[in-house]
Design a protein around this motif. Structure first.
Motif, PDB file in Angstrom:
ATOM      1  N   CYS A   1      -0.664 -28.024-114.022  1.00 13.53           N
ATOM      2  CA  CYS A   1      -0.761 -29.477-114.150  1.00 13.53           C
ATOM      3  C   CYS A   1      -1.830 -29.926-115.140  1.00 13.53           C
ATOM      4  O   CYS A   1      -2.064 -31.116-115.300  1.00 13.53           O
ATOM      5  CB  CYS A   1      -1.037 -30.101-112.777  1.00 13.53           C
TER       6      CYS A   1
ATOM      7  N   ALA B   1      -5.072 -29.766-114.984  1.00 15.68           N
ATOM      8  CA  ALA B   1      -6.007 -30.582-114.215  1.00 15.68           C
ATOM      9  C   ALA B   1      -7.284 -30.907-114.978  1.00 15.68           C
ATOM     10  O   ALA B   1      -7.835 -31.994-114.837  1.00 15.68           O
ATOM     11  CB  ALA B   1      -6.349 -29.875-112.910  1.00 15.68           C
TER      12      ALA B   1
ATOM     13  N   TYR C   1      -1.487 -33.483-109.372  1.00 13.62           N
ATOM     14  CA  TYR C   1      -2.607 -32.600-109.015  1.00 13.62           C
ATOM     15  C   TYR C   1      -3.836 -33.408-108.612  1.00 13.62           C
ATOM     16  O   TYR C   1      -4.507 -33.094-107.636  1.00 13.62           O
ATOM     17  CB  TYR C   1      -2.967 -31.651-110.170  1.00 13.62           C
TER      18      TYR C   1
END
Length: 99
Positions: free
Chosen positions: A39, A41, A64
């Motif tokens: 994702c 993050a 996320y």
């Protein structure tokens, strides 16, 4: 929904996230680490020249970050964050000079 009911609902949801991603559970931590990478993050989601790909990656990152919020924030902080439109999304965030 009353503030008390909202706290109850978000508290229940938070407990579910905490159970799924228990810091003492190697499998939950492994899944969370994989999602963090997948994702993006902690990195930019911008793909220069590819707006559609950027939007897809930003959607992944948003998921996320929601998981991470439920693991790190207090229930009260979750209520504040997830029951109020994003800053700038509604008129009361911008003061009209005429007011």
């Amino acid at each position: 929904m009353t503030p008390e009911k909202l706290l109850e609902v978000l508290g229940d949801r938070q407990r579910a996230y905490l159970l799924a991603f228990n810091k003492d559970d190697a499998a939950g931590l492994a899944v969370l680490a994989d999602l963090a990478t997948f994702c993006r993050a902690d990195e930019t989601c911008v793909v220069p020249g590819d707006r559609d790909r950027t939007y897809v990656l930003e959607g992944r990152r948003e998921v996320y970050l929601r998981i991470r919020d439920h693991l790190r924030l207090t229930t009260e902080q979750l209520v504040e964050k997830y029951t109020r439109p994003a800053k700038g999304a509604i008129s009361h965030d911008h003061q009209d000079p005429a007011d």
